[in-house]
Design an enzyme around this catalytic site. Structure first.
Site, PDB file in Angstrom:
ATOM      1  N   PRO A  29       2.609  59.378  28.996  1.00 27.30           N
ATOM      2  CA  PRO A  29       1.921  58.648  30.065  1.00 27.30           C
ATOM      3  C   PRO A  29       2.514  57.257  30.296  1.00 27.30           C
ATOM      4  CG  PRO A  29       0.542  58.741  28.089  1.00 27.30           C
ATOM      5  CD  PRO A  29       1.746  59.593  27.817  1.00 27.30           C
ATOM      6  N   ASP A  30       2.469  56.767  31.542  1.00 31.39           N
ATOM      7  CA  ASP A  30       2.884  55.386  31.824  1.00 31.39           C
ATOM      8  C   ASP A  30       1.656  54.483  31.682  1.00 31.39           C
ATOM      9  OD1 ASP A  30       1.448  55.934  34.101  1.00 31.39           O
ATOM     10  OD2 ASP A  30       3.116  55.792  35.498  1.00 31.39           O
ATOM     11  N   PHE A  31       1.775  53.223  32.121  1.00 32.75           N
ATOM     12  CA  PHE A  31       0.638  52.300  32.054  1.00 32.75           C
ATOM     13  C   PHE A  31      -0.180  52.342  33.344  1.00 32.75           C
ATOM     14  CE2 PHE A  31       2.265  48.842  28.863  1.00 32.75           C
ATOM     15  CZ  PHE A  31       1.920  49.674  27.825  1.00 32.75           C
ATOM     16  N   ARG A  32       0.543  52.244  34.496  1.00 30.81           N
ATOM     17  CA  ARG A  32      -0.164  51.952  35.750  1.00 30.81           C
ATOM     18  C   ARG A  32      -0.134  53.074  36.776  1.00 30.81           C
ATOM     19  NH1 ARG A  32       2.492  47.838  33.760  1.00 30.81           N
ATOM     20  NH2 ARG A  32       1.287  46.055  33.064  1.00 30.81           N
ATOM     21  N   ASN A  98      11.399  50.777  28.410  1.00 35.04           N
ATOM     22  CA  ASN A  98      10.734  51.825  27.635  1.00 35.04           C
ATOM     23  C   ASN A  98      10.970  51.646  26.144  1.00 35.04           C
ATOM     24  OD1 ASN A  98       9.853  52.819  29.997  1.00 35.04           O
ATOM     25  ND2 ASN A  98      11.290  54.522  30.118  1.00 35.04           N
ATOM     26  N   ASP A 100      10.546  54.447  24.048  1.00 37.35           N
ATOM     27  CA  ASP A 100      10.390  55.832  23.576  1.00 37.35           C
ATOM     28  C   ASP A 100      11.688  56.436  23.026  1.00 37.35           C
ATOM     29  OD1 ASP A 100      11.832  56.331  25.916  1.00 37.35           O
ATOM     30  OD2 ASP A 100      10.057  56.952  27.051  1.00 37.35           O
ATOM     31  N   HIS A 115      12.276  45.549  25.765  1.00 43.23           N
ATOM     32  CA  HIS A 115      10.968  45.446  25.092  1.00 43.23           C
ATOM     33  C   HIS A 115      11.044  45.956  23.655  1.00 43.23           C
ATOM     34  CE1 HIS A 115       8.743  45.251  29.226  1.00 43.23           C
ATOM     35  NE2 HIS A 115       9.342  44.145  28.902  1.00 43.23           N
TER      36      HIS A 115
END
Ligand code: CNA
Length: 241
Positions: A29-32, A98, A100, A115
């Site tokens: 899933p993403d954030f927004r 990302n 991940d 990040h």
């Protein structure tokens, strides 16, 4: 898509900036986005450094699948398309927001993770270092991964809200953005700064911007091309001979 492929073929230095949207195609899933984590109450605490300091279990509970289940996820079409463009010398680098580790799995070599990454963790108290696999083993028996030396909580080398970005990675990303004559923004809402400011560096230096994102972004008006469909982009690249 032919216009975009032509633009890439005729650019001197293309750089991609990727966001969580490219990994929703892999089931993360993403954030927004419409199914994003931020639709759940309290989710903004998961990657917040003040909350981590107070109660690291908020992060560890929130990330049991998102981060510590990552070995079960495979790269998606956009990850493979970018690795192909790099192999064909049509892409200089990928800057990713990302966390991940899927770009590496897909074969991207020149990668800037602005990040950070959960590949390494450090104890929040004594800075003792532990690798991703060690943390996954600890989490088989505990909710919070704790330092074997002092009992402090291990924190992933991911930038939380309230922390500064890793300086070397940010400098690399700024340099790439300034020297690119084409930046592809893929699957990002362009709302998290300073990452969201990178496309403006490219624009200010005279470069062009292409945005592919399902929802509108603040920079759509500045882009020479914008599309909603990441899969169409990836397929066009992967099918191109
Ligand atoms: P975001 O703010 O959640 O935006 C993602 C964007 O992608 C949204 O605007 C969506 O509309 C769009 N999108 C989602 N799926 C698709 C699709 N299939 N096709 C086209 N567009 C799509 O995420 P950003 O990356 O902009 O924000 C940066 C945050 C998110 C960083 O701090 C990341 O660490 C963080 N994050 C990363 C991951 C990951 O590593 N996979 C997952 C969740 C959050």
């Amino acid at each position: 898509m032919n216009r975009l492929l032509n633009l890439i073929a005729h650019s001197r230095r293309t750089v991609a900036l990727t966001g969580a949207g490219i990994s929703t195609l892999c089931g993360i899933p993403d954030f927004r986005g419409p199914q994003g984590l931020y639709r759940q109450a309290g989710a903004e605490r998961i990657f917040d450094i003040d909350w981590f300091r107070r109660d690291p279990s908020i992060y560890y509970r929130g990330c049991r699948t998102l981060i510590y289940g990552l070995s079960d996820f495979q790269p998606g079409p956009v990850h493979y398309a970018l690795a192909k463009l790099e192999r064909e010398d049509l892409l200089s680098a990928v800057i990713t927001q990302n966390i991940d580790m899927l770009h590496q799995k897909a074969g991207t070599r020149r990668l800037v993770e602005i990040h950070g990454s959960p590949l390494l963790h450090h104890c929040f108290q004594c800075r003792h270092e532990a690798g991703f696999e060690t943390i996954c083993s600890l989490l088989e028996h505990e909710t919070v991964a704790r330092c074997e030396r002092c009992g402090g909580a291990y924190k992933p080398d991911i930038t939380f809200f309230g922390e500064r970005l890793p300086e070397a990675a940010l400098n690399d990303a700024l340099e790439l953005a300034r020297t690119a004559d084409l930046m592809l923004v893929l699957g990002s809402s362009l709302t998290v700064h300073p990452a969201a400011g990178l496309p403006q560096c490219t624009l200010r230096a005279g470069g062009k911007l292409v945005i592919i994102n399902a929802q509108p972004t603040p920079l759509d008006g500045e882009a020479v091309l914008s599309y909603p469909d990441l899969t169409a982009f990836a397929n066009a690249v992967l099918e191109r001979r």
